[in-house]
Design an enzyme around this catalytic site. Structure first.
Site, short mmCIF file in Angstrom:
data_model
loop_
_atom_site.label_atom_id
_atom_site.label_comp_id
_atom_site.label_asym_id
_atom_site.label_seq_id
_atom_site.Cartn_x
_atom_site.Cartn_y
_atom_site.Cartn_z
N ASP A 18 0.82 -1.21 0.00
CA ASP A 18 0.00 0.00 0.00
C ASP A 18 0.86 1.27 0.00
O ASP A 18 1.95 1.29 0.56
CB ASP A 18 -0.90 -0.02 1.25
CG ASP A 18 -2.02 0.99 1.14
OD1 ASP A 18 -2.30 1.48 0.03
OD2 ASP A 18 -2.62 1.31 2.18
N ASN A 66 -10.46 -3.23 -6.96
CA ASN A 66 -9.62 -2.21 -7.63
C ASN A 66 -10.10 -1.83 -9.04
O ASN A 66 -9.62 -0.86 -9.62
CB ASN A 66 -8.15 -2.67 -7.70
CG ASN A 66 -7.41 -2.55 -6.38
OD1 ASN A 66 -6.48 -3.30 -6.11
ND2 ASN A 66 -7.79 -1.59 -5.54
C1 FPP Z 1 -1.94 -0.03 -3.41
O1 FPP Z 1 -1.45 1.30 -3.33
C2 FPP Z 1 -1.32 -0.71 -4.55
C3 FPP Z 1 -2.03 -1.30 -5.58
C4 FPP Z 1 -3.49 -1.29 -5.61
C5 FPP Z 1 -1.33 -1.94 -6.71
C6 FPP Z 1 -0.07 -2.71 -6.38
C7 FPP Z 1 0.60 -3.06 -7.63
C8 FPP Z 1 1.92 -3.16 -7.83
C9 FPP Z 1 2.91 -3.00 -6.75
C10 FPP Z 1 2.50 -3.42 -9.19
C11 FPP Z 1 1.97 -4.61 -9.97
C12 FPP Z 1 2.22 -5.91 -9.38
C13 FPP Z 1 3.09 -6.85 -9.79
C14 FPP Z 1 3.02 -8.18 -9.14
C15 FPP Z 1 4.14 -6.64 -10.80
P1 FPP Z 1 -2.45 2.51 -3.60
O2 FPP Z 1 -2.45 2.79 -5.05
O3 FPP Z 1 -3.80 2.19 -3.04
O4 FPP Z 1 -1.76 3.65 -2.81
P2 FPP Z 1 -2.47 4.89 -2.07
O5 FPP Z 1 -3.26 4.31 -0.93
O6 FPP Z 1 -1.31 5.70 -1.61
O7 FPP Z 1 -3.31 5.60 -3.10
#
Ligand code: FPP
Length: 237
Positions: A18, A66
């Site tokens: 996150d 998501n």
């Molecule tokens: C949460 O942070 C993160 C995600 C929903 C996506 C995670 C994806 C990756 C790390 C890359 C793709 C994966 C692989 C396996 C290559 P957020 O976007 O909710 O952060 P925020 O809360 O700060 O908005």
């Protein structure tokens, strides 16, 4: 002097990646830039878990919820995932077993083929199991397990009395693997957000005030040390 490695042999770890969006925002970058850095950190931490002798690690990459994000952000994450599916072939030298947890029917067909192929190729590996939770939801997983067992009852293979905790666990995407000993959530949030609801029954929750793209191997060492300070009772005294 070489840093001593934390005791992580045989541990099972869940990680909610996150804070990518906030990391990007702090730098005036598009959210996808945060996911790009997050994907690099994911790769490094997955290799580190293997080096430490972790038995299973579960990374939450994309949830069933998501899909409501902006189309550009979704396609950015899917592109990174697609790139990873090609890069993951490098794991052939690493004794890592790959698994993808979640409902893959909604993912592009060519991804599904690559995911199946990577799972099949790596099934003979005896090291860590690296689980990537993609289009994954804890509630969706429980419903999926219930449907699987209900179908078996309908087909006369089992009786309703045989729907036990063990049978449910065996029908989860994570069947045969150890429940997470701890679930780590960076970025300061204190929620499970539909991650491994069934398996988290006795997982220690460790949160960390650091955004995922800034997360380091030393942070994982600190989380493991924190886990060892916890007293686990599993309902006992
Ligand atoms: C949460 O942070 C993160 C995600 C929903 C996506 C995670 C994806 C990756 C790390 C890359 C793709 C994966 C692989 C396996 C290559 P957020 O976007 O909710 O952060 P925020 O809360 O700060 O908005």
């Amino acid at each position: 002097m070489a840093q001593e490695k934390p005791a992580a042999e045989g541990l099972s770890i869940g990680i909610i990646m996150d804070g990518n969006g906030r990391w990007a925002k702090q730098r005036g970058l598009p959210r996808t830039a945060g996911h790009t850095k997050g994907a690099q950190v994911f790769h490094d931490i997955s290799l580190y878990c293997n080096e430490l002798g972790v038995s299973s690690v579960y990374f939450y990459a994309f949830s069933t919820e998501n899909w409501i994000r902006p189309a550009e952000e979704i396609s950015g994450i899917m592109r990174l995932f697609g790139e990873y599916l090609i890069k993951a072939l490098d794991y052939e030298k690493d004794n890592i077993r790959l698994k993808f947890l979640g409902d893959r029917a909604r993912l592009p067909k060519e991804y599904q083929v690559r995911m199946d192929d990577l799972e099949t190729r790596s099934a003979v590996k005896t090291g860590m199991t690296l689980n990537i939770c993609m289009n994954y939801g804890g509630r969706d997983e429980i419903a999926h397990a219930a449907r699987t067992l209900a179908q078996k009852v309908k087909d006369g293979q089992i009786s309703p009395e045989e729907i036990t905790v063990e049978a449910m666990a065996g029908a989860m995407y994570s069947a045969g693997q150890k429940d997470p000993d701890f679930i780590l959530r960076p970025s300061g949030e204190k929620r499970l957000s539909n991650f491994m609801l069934w398996q988290a029954a006795y997982s220690e929750l460790i949160e960390m005030d650091k955004l995922w793209p800034d997360f380091t191997r030393a942070d994982l060492d600190a989380a493991i040390a924190e886990f060892h300070r916890r007293s686990r009772r599993f309902g006992g005294v």
